[in-house]
Design a protein around this motif. Structure first.
Motif, PDB file in Angstrom:
ATOM      1  N   SER A  26       0.831  -1.206   0.000  1.00  0.00           N
ATOM      2  CA  SER A  26       0.000   0.000   0.000  1.00  0.00           C
ATOM      3  C   SER A  26       0.863   1.253   0.000  1.00  0.00           C
ATOM      4  CB  SER A  26      -0.924   0.006   1.225  1.00  0.00           C
ATOM      5  OG  SER A  26      -1.879  -1.028   1.136  1.00  0.00           O
ATOM      6  N   ASP A  27       1.964   1.223   0.781  1.00  0.00           N
ATOM      7  CA  ASP A  27       2.860   2.374   0.842  1.00  0.00           C
ATOM      8  C   ASP A  27       3.552   2.625  -0.491  1.00  0.00           C
ATOM      9  OD1 ASP A  27       2.197   2.693   3.462  1.00  0.00           O
ATOM     10  OD2 ASP A  27       4.092   1.972   4.292  1.00  0.00           O
ATOM     11  N   ASN A  28       3.908   1.548  -1.169  1.00  0.00           N
ATOM     12  CA  ASN A  28       4.625   1.680  -2.441  1.00  0.00           C
ATOM     13  C   ASN A  28       4.283   0.502  -3.343  1.00  0.00           C
ATOM     14  OD1 ASN A  28       6.370   2.251  -4.523  1.00  0.00           O
ATOM     15  ND2 ASN A  28       8.203   1.552  -3.443  1.00  0.00           N
ATOM     16  N   PRO A  29       3.165   0.572  -4.084  1.00  0.00           N
ATOM     17  CA  PRO A  29       2.763  -0.548  -4.933  1.00  0.00           C
ATOM     18  C   PRO A  29       3.783  -0.916  -5.989  1.00  0.00           C
ATOM     19  CG  PRO A  29       1.233   1.317  -5.119  1.00  0.00           C
ATOM     20  CD  PRO A  29       2.239   1.692  -4.115  1.00  0.00           C
ATOM     21  N   GLY A  30       4.629   0.053  -6.356  1.00  0.00           N
ATOM     22  CA  GLY A  30       5.662  -0.236  -7.350  1.00  0.00           C
ATOM     23  C   GLY A  30       6.687  -1.243  -6.877  1.00  0.00           C
TER      24      GLY A  30
END
Length: 286
Positions: A26-30
């Motif tokens: 969620s914080d960094n889907p990448g």
């Protein structure tokens, strides 16, 4: 519902090891697009098997499918919101104020779109019919959900509906326990785990009152306490002082309920709105 919203919502109910993965994504889907399954497991301090279980918990058939779904979704949303880089990632200290506000705006637009698109028309119509037929409407929520309950109540009062906005948990449970079959109880909780809201709905149901639960988690305790369950969908950033994006989704949903109730008695509602507008006009500075 988008895969990112599904992951954000799952973080509330998953066991600790899987919840860690949900928060990281969620914080960094990448991170999923750029990492192998082994690398993601190491970043989240868990096992490859846990990552596989996480994929299944969000209804994705394996890590490869998760990578493809996220890559496609991030690309589509970056184009939709004209984002240069980092769309979908958490608001960070490296973001400029313009970038941070753009992320908030994009998340709020998505929350409204996904909530409205995901509404079950039959459940919505059932809720509107129940509200329209009620002699008294009890509204309760805690924190930001309480603000949404107050907003909904004020709108209903403006069209002559007997809405009771409850702001104290003890008073809410007492009012619910004394309610009857001509009353509707509406409880709002994004997480679906708010004990006060759950008990309010349970007290109302125990008194023979029909209950409506508005929540972001379908398999939550608050949802289980609702005869009619209406779901919101939102990706809430961690950098917040209370609910932000989820509040917008809730407001959109109660606006749909309000419009549904008002249109059933359109002539009366229009007249009531006009009369209340005239009554408050004298309170405004010339």
């Amino acid at each position: 519902m988008s895969i990112q919203t599904r992951i954000a919502g799952a973080a509330e109910t998953l066991p600790p090891s899987l919840a860690r993965i949900a928060r990281a994504v969620s914080d960094n889907p990448g991170i999923v697009v750029d990492s192998t399954i082994t690398e993601l497991a190491a970043i989240c301090e868990t096992s490859v098997a846990s990552v596989v279980r996480f994929c299944r918990s969000v209804d994705v058939d394996g890590y490869a499918a998760l990578r493809m779904a996220l890559a496609a979704e991030l690309g589509r949303e970056s184009v939709q919101f004209s984002a240069s880089t980092g769309f979908g990632s958490e608001i960070s200290l490296d973001d400029s104020l313009r970038e941070a506000t753009a992320k908030v705006a994009a998340l709020e637009v998505l929350a409204i779109e996904e909530t409205i698109a995901g509404l079950d028309d039959e459940r919505l119509d059932e809720a509107v019919a129940a509200l329209d037929g009620a002699q008294r409407i009890l509204l309760f929520g805690i924190g930001a959900s309480g603000l949404v309950a107050a907003d909904f109540g004020q709108k209903l009062l403006r069209i002559g509906r007997a809405a009771v906005i409850l702001t104290d948990a003890h008073v809410a449970s007492a009012a619910a326990a004394l309610s009857a079959d001509d009353t509707i109880a509406v409880g709002i909780s994004q997480s679906g785990t708010t004990i006060e809201t759950q008990r309010f709905l349970e007290a109302a149901r125990g008194a023979g009152t029909k209950t409506i639960a508005i929540t972001g988690v379908a398999d939550s305790t608050v949802a289980a306490s609702g005869d009619v369950v209406l779901l919101t969908h939102a990706r809430e950033p961690r950098l917040r002082a209370g609910a932000m994006v989820s509040r917008i989704a809730q407001l959109a949903l109660v606006d749909c309920l309000f419009v549904g109730v008002a249109r059933r008695r359109r002539a009366d509602a229009v007249e009531a709105l006009q009369r209340t507008a005239e009554a408050t006009q004298v309170l405004r500075a010339e």
